[in-house]
Structure formats: C-alpha cells, structure tokens
Design an enzyme around this catalytic site. Sequence first.
Site, PDB file in Angstrom:
ATOM      1  N   TYR A  50      91.967 -80.106  81.228  1.00 15.10           N
ATOM      2  CA  TYR A  50      92.956 -81.157  81.504  1.00 15.10           C
ATOM      3  C   TYR A  50      92.806 -82.379  80.587  1.00 15.10           C
ATOM      4  O   TYR A  50      93.294 -83.462  80.930  1.00 15.10           O
ATOM      5  CB  TYR A  50      92.877 -81.582  82.971  1.00 15.10           C
ATOM      6  CG  TYR A  50      93.563 -80.613  83.902  1.00 15.10           C
ATOM      7  CD1 TYR A  50      94.925 -80.333  83.785  1.00 15.10           C
ATOM      8  CD2 TYR A  50      92.862 -79.982  84.924  1.00 15.10           C
ATOM      9  CE1 TYR A  50      95.560 -79.453  84.647  1.00 15.10           C
ATOM     10  CE2 TYR A  50      93.494 -79.094  85.793  1.00 15.10           C
ATOM     11  CZ  TYR A  50      94.851 -78.840  85.644  1.00 15.10           C
ATOM     12  OH  TYR A  50      95.488 -77.973  86.501  1.00 15.10           O
ATOM     13  N   HIS A 116      98.914 -73.470  88.407  1.00 18.12           N
ATOM     14  CA  HIS A 116      99.167 -74.081  87.095  1.00 18.12           C
ATOM     15  C   HIS A 116      99.781 -73.015  86.210  1.00 18.12           C
ATOM     16  O   HIS A 116      99.401 -71.848  86.295  1.00 18.12           O
ATOM     17  CB  HIS A 116      97.861 -74.560  86.441  1.00 18.12           C
ATOM     18  CG  HIS A 116      98.016 -74.821  84.974  1.00 18.12           C
ATOM     19  ND1 HIS A 116      98.487 -76.014  84.491  1.00 18.12           N
ATOM     20  CD2 HIS A 116      97.841 -74.015  83.887  1.00 18.12           C
ATOM     21  CE1 HIS A 116      98.569 -75.939  83.168  1.00 18.12           C
ATOM     22  NE2 HIS A 116      98.169 -74.734  82.776  1.00 18.12           N
TER      23      HIS A 116
END
Length: 139
Positions: A50, A116
């Site tokens: 991330y 995700h």
Amino acid sequence: MTERTFSIIKPDATRRNITGKVNAVIEGAGLRIVAQRRIHMTRAQAERFYEVHKERPFFGELVDFMISAPVVVQVLQGPNAVAKYREVMGATNPAQAAEGTIRKLYAESVGENSVHGSDSEENAKLEIAQFFSETDIVG
Ligand code: CMP
C-alpha cells in the site's frame, strides 16, 4: 483479451469464514482463480503493498487492518480481468456498491471492504509479482 489481475480477500472476510462465498461470486462472473494462497501478511509486506497510499490519513489504520488476520492472495484470469474484477467487486465504499457486487453483498465499511483488486494491468503485474512467482500460476 485474456488478462490477469491480482486480488486479496481481506481480513474482514477471512474472519467471517466467507472466502468460499467471495470465490463463488468471482467464479460466477467468469473469472478463473489461477493461483491462490492464504497468508498472514507481515507489516513490511502490507506497507510495501500500500506504499502509494502512505501519505493518506488512513494509511496506518489500513496496514493495521491488513495484518489483523489472514488474507487470501489470488491471481484471477479472464477476458478483461482487471476491469471485470473491479466491476465484480463494486465501489470501494460498500454504501455505493451496485447490487450483486462482492462489496454490496459482504463488505462492512470503506476500510473493511472484503476485497482488493488491481486498478490497472501495469499494477496487476507488479502486485502479482509481490506475492507469486510465475510457476505458482497455473492458467
Ligand atoms: P483497496 O482497493 O485495497 O486500496 C486501498 C484501500 O484503502 C481501499 O481498498 C480501502 O479499503 C482503504 N480505504 C480507502 N479509503 C479509506 C478510508 N477513508 N478509511 C479507511 N480505509 C480506506
């Protein structure tokens, strides 16, 4: 065009034991799970994954959440897999997700949103390479 995308079934979903339900939606949409592994991400893995979000106010919370329980990392394959999976996931915020999408069906909040998926083919390649080697993927 046959394409691959990277998917994560997130801790809120593994905790509720609904990875099979999520996979049923993925497969029902015509995407093939060509690699899959259950892992407990380290903080370093989650921070690297991330990294593009590291200046965001929710970064710390996001990393803490992603390492709070196991996840299932996956490679999905099919026609236009990147765009197709984004459609199947639904909007990031489950309150805005369309009927029948994974996030409408299962997500709990914008942070704990069950899945995700890569946002571009370029990122898909990078994300897949973080967690899988080519020999792990059996198309
Ligand atoms: P994902 O597709 O995994 O990529 C970035 C993630 O950040 C996103 O899904 C959300 O889960 C998370 N996210 C986005 N906005 C917020 C927010 N306002 N608060 C917490 N998490 C968020």
